[in-house]
Design an enzyme around this catalytic site. Sequence first.
Site, PDB file in Angstrom:
ATOM      1  N   TYR A  44      24.782  63.901  24.584  1.00 42.16           N
ATOM      2  CA  TYR A  44      25.296  61.892  24.540  1.00 42.16           C
ATOM      3  C   TYR A  44      25.645  61.262  25.599  1.00 42.16           C
ATOM      4  O   TYR A  44      24.802  59.764  25.798  1.00 42.16           O
ATOM      5  CB  TYR A  44      26.729  61.768  24.154  1.00 42.16           C
ATOM      6  N   HIS A 102      27.886  72.425  20.153  1.00 43.87           N
ATOM      7  CA  HIS A 102      26.890  71.168  19.325  1.00 43.87           C
ATOM      8  C   HIS A 102      26.277  71.207  18.857  1.00 43.87           C
ATOM      9  O   HIS A 102      26.015  71.378  17.205  1.00 43.87           O
ATOM     10  CB  HIS A 102      26.407  70.880  20.340  1.00 43.87           C
TER      11      HIS A 102
END
Length: 272
Positions: A44, A102
Amino acid sequence: MTIYFEKTYQRSFGTFPLTGQELHDAVLAAAEVGYRAFDTAQMYGNEADTGAALRATGLSRDELCITTKVDIANFSEEAFLPSVEESLKKLMIDQADVLLLHWPTPGGDIRLSLELLQQAHDRGLARHIGVSNYTAQMMHDARAIVDAPLVTNQVEFHPLLNQDKLLTAATETGIPLASYCSVARGEVFKHAIFGEIGETYGKSAAQVVLRWILQKGVSINTMSTNPANIAANFDVMDFTLSSIDMARIEDMTRTGYRIVGKDLVPYAPDFD
């Protein structure tokens, strides 16, 4: 009961794709209404902003549950642990409450990344560990590879997508699911049924969707920059959907609306 299913942490505030002042204001608003679980990721690019915003809330470290995720670019013996240490530095914490992979390793060989995740746990860099975007078979494989409990598999989960195979795997492996894209990035609002059901309970369509997810045994991860919506997303613990309404919503999963697939993420696995 894992940390993701303790009452305080069933509702997590997501930070993607926020950065800077927008993220700062949203995190403070979330903390004010009661959020104590916050979700970020290396991918992110906002871990430092998230850390600064959490520090600004004035909440003690013990009150917070901070989740971050390791990017697939760091799934090597050389990069994995240093990347986690860098994440902790950015977040201004000594240990992640929950550290996730992730994505599954592209190509399907998940063993090394899981073993490195275990090392991060064993070295005290993470209190709990888990995965994200794993298929049902990968959940079974991961359970066999990792010694430490896996506290979650964070996946796309909303009432426009049938995830029964993952729910079955969650029961079989003891790895609970957590949702992202919980309101299907707004797609649920195109279907009148959620608002109609909400009128019965004095709740919004979004609150009905989130409550359905919780009653499926899945923790929720939501993001908004609107203070009213942030508060509403948190306010989903004071009502219970009837079995009839749960079934009506369940029927919507036949829609088959998937947001995150290979068209969006080329290295995504072949989802169930």
